[in-house]
Design a protein around this motif. Structure first.
Motif, PDB file in Angstrom:
ATOM      1  N   TYR A 206      34.280 -42.911  33.801  1.00 25.61           N
ATOM      2  CA  TYR A 206      35.632 -43.377  33.524  1.00 25.61           C
ATOM      3  C   TYR A 206      35.645 -44.840  33.137  1.00 25.61           C
ATOM      4  N   ALA A 207      36.599 -45.182  32.307  1.00 26.05           N
ATOM      5  CA  ALA A 207      36.860 -46.586  32.047  1.00 26.05           C
ATOM      6  C   ALA A 207      37.403 -47.216  33.318  1.00 26.05           C
ATOM      7  N   ASP A 208      37.119 -48.491  33.498  1.00 26.70           N
ATOM      8  CA  ASP A 208      37.573 -49.173  34.712  1.00 26.70           C
ATOM      9  C   ASP A 208      39.088 -49.079  34.879  1.00 26.70           C
ATOM     10  N   SER A 209      39.806 -49.062  33.773  1.00 26.60           N
ATOM     11  CA  SER A 209      41.266 -49.070  33.829  1.00 26.60           C
ATOM     12  C   SER A 209      41.851 -47.790  34.419  1.00 26.60           C
ATOM     13  N   VAL A 210      41.075 -46.701  34.423  1.00 27.04           N
ATOM     14  CA  VAL A 210      41.606 -45.424  34.925  1.00 27.04           C
ATOM     15  C   VAL A 210      40.823 -44.892  36.112  1.00 27.04           C
ATOM     16  N   LYS A 211      39.769 -45.566  36.481  1.00 23.26           N
ATOM     17  CA  LYS A 211      38.912 -45.093  37.569  1.00 23.26           C
ATOM     18  C   LYS A 211      39.717 -44.958  38.847  1.00 23.26           C
ATOM     19  N   GLY A 212      39.560 -43.826  39.507  1.00 17.34           N
ATOM     20  CA  GLY A 212      40.290 -43.572  40.738  1.00 17.34           C
ATOM     21  C   GLY A 212      41.649 -42.936  40.525  1.00 17.34           C
ATOM     22  N   ARG A 213      42.105 -42.887  39.272  1.00 20.74           N
ATOM     23  CA  ARG A 213      43.420 -42.295  38.976  1.00 20.74           C
ATOM     24  C   ARG A 213      43.324 -41.080  38.069  1.00 20.74           C
ATOM     25  N   PHE A 214      42.307 -41.022  37.234  1.00 22.79           N
ATOM     26  CA  PHE A 214      42.136 -39.906  36.290  1.00 22.79           C
ATOM     27  C   PHE A 214      40.920 -39.078  36.696  1.00 22.79           C
ATOM     28  N   THR A 215      41.001 -37.775  36.428  1.00 24.33           N
ATOM     29  CA  THR A 215      39.881 -36.875  36.675  1.00 24.33           C
ATOM     30  C   THR A 215      39.673 -36.003  35.447  1.00 24.33           C
ATOM     31  N   ILE A 216      38.460 -36.035  34.918  1.00 27.85           N
ATOM     32  CA  ILE A 216      38.126 -35.205  33.763  1.00 27.85           C
ATOM     33  C   ILE A 216      37.324 -34.004  34.241  1.00 27.85           C
ATOM     34  N   SER A 217      37.575 -32.868  33.619  1.00 33.34           N
ATOM     35  CA  SER A 217      36.831 -31.659  33.962  1.00 33.34           C
ATOM     36  C   SER A 217      36.729 -30.785  32.705  1.00 33.34           C
ATOM     37  N   ARG A 218      35.888 -29.780  32.799  1.00 30.34           N
ATOM     38  CA  ARG A 218      35.705 -28.915  31.628  1.00 30.34           C
ATOM     39  C   ARG A 218      35.478 -27.476  32.066  1.00 30.34           C
ATOM     40  N   ASP A 219      35.865 -26.567  31.195  1.00 31.30           N
ATOM     41  CA  ASP A 219      35.637 -25.146  31.405  1.00 31.30           C
ATOM     42  C   ASP A 219      34.992 -24.628  30.117  1.00 31.30           C
TER      43      ASP A 219
END
Length: 114
Positions: free
Chosen positions: A59-72
Motif C-alpha cells: 500500500y501507499a503510505d497515504s492509505v496504509k491501514g485504511r485500504f485492503t486489496i484482495s483478489r479472486d
C-alpha cells in the motif's frame, strides 16, 4: 477484447467506507500482479494498492491501514475495501496489471466530503 470494468464508487462523507470491484474479461489476472490506481483532480495517476499474483499486498503510505486489496482469480476480479475515507481520497479509481498494463477501463469515481 480484454476489458477492465471498475465499479463500487460513490459519494460518502469523511469516515465512510466503500468497496470497489474490478472485473476483467479474459484471463488477464492469472499470474500477474494487479494494482488499484487513483487520479485526483489536477493530479497524475498514482498507485495506491497492489497485490502480487500470490496475493501479497502493498500500500501507499497515504492509505496504509485504511485500504485492503484482495483478489479472486476464479472470478477475474480484484477488490479494494476502503475504510475511514478522507477528502483527499477523492478521485477516479482504476485497476490494471502492474506489469504490461492492458487498456484502461473507465474507472469509478470516489468522492469524499468533509
Amino acid at each position: 477484447q480484454v476489458q477492465l470494468v471498475e465499479s463500487g464508487g460513490g459519494s460518502v462523507q469523511a469516515g465512510g467506507t466503500l468497496r470497489l470491484s474490478c472485473a476483467a474479461s479474459g484471463s488477464i489476472f492469472s499470474g500477474y500482479g494487479m494494482g488499484w490506481y487513483r487520479q485526483a483532480p489536477g493530479k497524475q495517476r498514482e498507485l495506491v494498492a497492489a497485490i502480487t499474483a500470490a496475493g501479497s499486498p502493498n500500500y501507499a503510505d497515504s492509505v496504509k491501514g485504511r485500504f485492503t486489496i484482495s483478489r479472486d482469480n476464479a472470478k477475474n476480479t480484484v477488490y479494494l475495501q476502503m475504510y475511514s475515507l478522507k477528502p483527499e481520497d477523492t478521485g477516479v479509481y482504476c485497476c490494471n496489471r502492474l506489469i504490461w498494463p492492458v487498456n484502461w477501463g473507465q474507472g469509478t469515481q470516489v468522492t469524499v466530503s468533509s
